[in-house]
Design an enzyme around this catalytic site. Sequence first.
Site, PDB file in Angstrom:
ATOM      1  N   LYS A   1     -11.692   2.521 -13.707  1.00  0.00           N
ATOM      2  CA  LYS A   1     -11.852   1.109 -13.306  1.00  0.00           C
ATOM      3  C   LYS A   1     -12.216   0.253 -14.531  1.00  0.00           C
ATOM      4  CE  LYS A   1     -11.686  -0.432  -9.653  1.00  0.00           C
ATOM      5  NZ  LYS A   1     -10.550  -0.945  -8.815  1.00  0.00           N
TER       6      LYS A   1
ATOM      7  N   ASP B   1       0.848  -1.191   0.000  1.00  0.00           N
ATOM      8  CA  ASP B   1       0.000   0.000   0.000  1.00  0.00           C
ATOM      9  C   ASP B   1       0.881   1.238   0.000  1.00  0.00           C
ATOM     10  OD1 ASP B   1      -3.247   0.319   1.082  1.00  0.00           O
ATOM     11  OD2 ASP B   1      -1.966   2.094   0.963  1.00  0.00           O
TER      12      ASP B   1
ATOM     13  N   TYR C   1     -27.128  14.963  -2.125  1.00  0.00           N
ATOM     14  CA  TYR C   1     -26.979  15.512  -3.474  1.00  0.00           C
ATOM     15  C   TYR C   1     -28.303  15.446  -4.240  1.00  0.00           C
ATOM     16  CZ  TYR C   1     -21.895  14.714  -2.730  1.00  0.00           C
ATOM     17  OH  TYR C   1     -20.616  14.702  -2.264  1.00  0.00           O
TER      18      TYR C   1
ATOM     19  N   THR D   1     -15.655  -2.586  -9.698  1.00  0.00           N
ATOM     20  CA  THR D   1     -16.901  -1.984  -9.234  1.00  0.00           C
ATOM     21  C   THR D   1     -18.036  -2.168 -10.237  1.00  0.00           C
ATOM     22  OG1 THR D   1     -17.933   0.180  -8.846  1.00  0.00           O
ATOM     23  CG2 THR D   1     -15.961   0.186 -10.189  1.00  0.00           C
ATOM     24  N   ASP D   2     -19.264  -2.147  -9.744  1.00  0.00           N
ATOM     25  CA  ASP D   2     -20.428  -2.208 -10.647  1.00  0.00           C
ATOM     26  C   ASP D   2     -20.580  -0.903 -11.431  1.00  0.00           C
ATOM     27  OD1 ASP D   2     -21.274  -0.532  -8.583  1.00  0.00           O
ATOM     28  OD2 ASP D   2     -23.202  -1.535  -8.281  1.00  0.00           O
ATOM     29  N   GLU D   3     -19.854   0.156 -11.027  1.00  0.00           N
ATOM     30  CA  GLU D   3     -20.028   1.460 -11.683  1.00  0.00           C
ATOM     31  C   GLU D   3     -19.536   1.434 -13.128  1.00  0.00           C
ATOM     32  OE1 GLU D   3     -19.090   4.822  -9.165  1.00  0.00           O
ATOM     33  OE2 GLU D   3     -19.498   3.646  -7.366  1.00  0.00           O
TER      34      GLU D   3
ATOM     35  N   TYR E   1     -13.790   8.144 -12.214  1.00  0.00           N
ATOM     36  CA  TYR E   1     -13.505   6.949 -11.401  1.00  0.00           C
ATOM     37  C   TYR E   1     -13.927   5.681 -12.135  1.00  0.00           C
ATOM     38  CZ  TYR E   1     -14.440   3.233  -7.998  1.00  0.00           C
ATOM     39  OH  TYR E   1     -14.502   2.018  -7.355  1.00  0.00           O
TER      40      TYR E   1
ATOM     41  N   GLY F   1     -22.878  14.699 -13.393  1.00  0.00           N
ATOM     42  CA  GLY F   1     -22.927  13.370 -14.010  1.00  0.00           C
ATOM     43  C   GLY F   1     -23.379  12.265 -13.063  1.00  0.00           C
TER      44      GLY F   1
END
Length: 351
Positions: A161, A34, A214, A132-134, A157, A290
């Site tokens: 990914k 790390d 938000y 990630t699912d994003e 981001y 976005g």
Amino acid sequence: MKTILVTGGAGFIGSHLVQALVRKYKDYKILNLDKLTYAGNLQNLSSVEQEGNYDFVKADIVNLSEIQAVFDKYDINGVIHLAAESHVDRSITDPLAFIHTNVVGTANLLLCALRKWQSDNDGFDLFYHVSTDEVYGSLGDTGFFVESTPYDPRSPYSASKASSDHIVRAYQHTYGFPVVISNCSNNYGPLQFPEKLIPLMINNIRHQKTLPVYGDGTNVRDWLWVEDHVSAIDTIYHRGKHGETYNIGGNNEMQNIELVQLLCDVMDEELGREQGSSRKLISFVKDRPGHDKRYAIDSSKIQDELGWSPSLTPEEGFKKTVKWYLENQDWLDNVTSGAYQGYYESMYQDA
Ligand code: NAD
Ligand code: TYD
């Protein structure tokens, strides 16, 4: 003794994973690599740092020679790669950091791991990329992400990914290199940096500060207890089919506003405050640019093929989480003050 390199082991999910692996697999060395960015907190690992099968190395995945030196020094038999810049809001203000770490950093690690595998075919088992699912983009009111959903990332981001997922797959396709990828929904639980929704709200409720929601608060996320993500990673690392992708989710969709209201009510109960008082702190603020509307995961593949399923109901998970942050207010204070960043120097560099 085999060595598994876990990158990003001082972060939120990584520190839960490292603790679980160190405790469960005494015949593996767990090597935590790390850089210790703002998100890396070695104190999260104090319970295992004296264990004989745990080791830590401070290194930056963006620096190829640093990573190659780690592969030269240790006989690494597998990689579980979590190190990343992980916060969407930061990716909007500083996108390049995400490209460097998530794209170039992943490419560097892959190259070192490939060299190891090419020089010692039987000595290297698997490169596991935690994603990630994003990467799948944003859903409307209905439907779920499945493993074959086309990639459509929308934030710096998620685009970084998605890029790294593609590079990982390209290595599998081109070189026959053994890889696996999982794409998981939003995690929650202890040890999460309080920039993310749940610990941020808990900390603000504690201090009776404004709760910034938000937009109109109707964006939907699917929340998963972090230890369930860890058990999924453990399952996939050991039993997942190489070359495959697995979606991991909590089957627990909530609108942000519903979740924040729930946290307010649980906190009021735990703190003995009048019910409804914390909800008064909620403030609808300017939307994230976005802002993805809805994420929802179909995790039937990992459930059917590998027998994994989430262990906690959302009610249990959120209560447990609130209790942990209230019982560990020192942890929150230490992180919000920045004091945690001195731990590495005091424990490792002076030694
Ligand atoms: P985190 O931000 O809490 O931790 C990231 C860790 O990576 C930190 O310890 C940091 O010091 C380290 N790191 C950052 N840049 C580095 C670099 N250049 N070199 C070496 N180390 C570096 O992140 P997290 O929430 O624990 O997420 C871990 C992984 O899981 C990420 O890859 C993320 O994309 C993925 N993921 C997270 C979630 C979630 O809800 N948090 C969901 C799905 C997937
Ligand atoms: P976050 O925890 O940043 O995760 P992600 O963006 O990766 O899903 O945010 C979760 C949701 O909460 C997301 O829809 C944005 C929203 N959010 C707020 O409304 N207020 C906040 O202060 C934060 C940090 C997030």
